[in-house]
Write an enzyme that holds these catalytic residues in place. Structure first.
Site, mmCIF file in Angstrom:
data_model
loop_
_atom_site.group_PDB
_atom_site.id
_atom_site.type_symbol
_atom_site.label_atom_id
_atom_site.label_comp_id
_atom_site.label_asym_id
_atom_site.label_seq_id
_atom_site.Cartn_x
_atom_site.Cartn_y
_atom_site.Cartn_z
ATOM 1 N NE ARG A 1 -6.786 -8.763 -0.012
ATOM 2 C CZ ARG A 1 -6.691 -7.950 -0.781
ATOM 3 N NH1 ARG A 1 -5.300 -7.790 -0.523
ATOM 4 N NH2 ARG A 1 -6.746 -8.414 -1.720
ATOM 5 C CE LYS B 1 -4.476 -1.888 1.005
ATOM 6 N NZ LYS B 1 -5.184 -2.797 1.476
#
Ligand code: HH2
Length: 282
Positions: A265, A229
């Site tokens: 994840r 991210k």
């Protein structure tokens, strides 16, 4: 097994579906399989390419494969039900014919969740945190556990100006409430996810990661998805491409495991697997 010094709680069942049970003694890895043309870090493969990618992630040590047919990166354009179904169902069927991997369907649409569960998916990963009663109903009917994620706003606009008082408290209260609702509706279990990057500025992501123990103290397993991210690039003060953010992703995720996270994840399963094994050993 991680020692309690790392804040790692006792083994317990993370997922219990109608036909399976996944117990957790070490942090589990959820491998990301984006069946999309526009995901922020990967995607753009055909059916065979996606199948090979999924099987490789399983080979690399993924405990769960997370199949998603709609990008939810900031600014992403929503896709309709038909398009999402055309992307994910053939892949789930192909995986089921080749492997017994646990499959998660990453969707906010009850219609997609239902078709995926019918095709053999085991759990639902809902970035809207089961706020849609129809999603609760589908999960309950199929006896499927779900990931309940926190998001402020909607993907198209969520990063414009997210606002919180105490971000950790607000996320915690939302997740705890939704978990109670889910269990009352008949779901066999939930994982809670603070939703890193979903309606959160850098300071909010950091507060949630540093305060993760407040979430992992709740009686539910916690999943974190910080993989690649953009805040990871921002922390290094450089414009890293998504693919260059794997080392930072591992660092963030090891910190989450230290604070009690049960599942990560991740895009790069192989790298995380090695990091977790070595960290465990030393
Ligand atoms: N992040 C993304 C998608 N789904 N689900 C959960 N539970 N937690 C997350 O943090 C999360 C998620 C975004 O990552 P990715 O799927 O790689 O990107 P895109 O949405 O662009 O396909």
């Amino acid at each position: 097994m991680f020692s309690l010094n790392f804040g790692f709680p006792a083994p317990h069942t993370v997922l219990r579906g109608s036909l399976y049970q996944l117990t957790w003694e070490k942090p589990l890895l959820m491998g990301v399989v984006n069946v999309t043309p526009d995901s922020f870090s990967d995607g753009g493969r055909d059916l065979l390419g996606n199948l090979e990618h999924a099987l490789k992630l399983e080979d690399d040590g993924a405990d769960v494969l997370d199949i998603g047919g709609e990008s939810t990166r900031p600014g992403a354009v929503p896709v309709d039900v038909e398009t999402e179904l055309e992307r994910v169902i053939p892949l789930i069927e192909a995986i089921k014919s080749r492997s017994s991997a646990l499959i998660s369907i990453d969707t906010r649409k009850p219609e997609v969740a239902q078709a995926a569960l019918r095709a053999g998916a085991h759990l639902v990963n809902d970035i809207t945190g089961l706020t849609n009663p129809a999603m609760l109903e589908v999960c309950a009917r199929f006896g499927a556990p779900a990931v309940v994620m926190h998001m402020q706003g909607q993907p198209q606009t969520m990063q414009r100006s997210p606002q919180y008082g105490d971000v950790v408290l607000e996320v915690l209260e939302f997740l705890a409430f939704q978990a109670t609702q889910a269990l009352a509706a008949g779901l066999p279990g939930v994982l809670l996810d603070p939703g890193i990057g979903f309606g959160k500025k850098l300071e909010h992501n950091l507060a949630l990661l540093r305060g993760l123990e407040r979430l992992t103290a709740l009686p539910y397993p916690v999943l974190v998805g910080a993989s690649r991210k953009s805040f990871i690039g921002r922390l290094t003060g450089s414009e890293l491409s998504a693919l260059e953010r794997d080392p930072g992703s591992v660092a963030v995720h090891l910190g989450c495991v230290a604070r009690g996270a049960a599942m990560l994840r991740v895009h790069n399963v192989r790298m995380h697997k090695q990091a977790l094994e070595v960290w465990d050993a030393v």
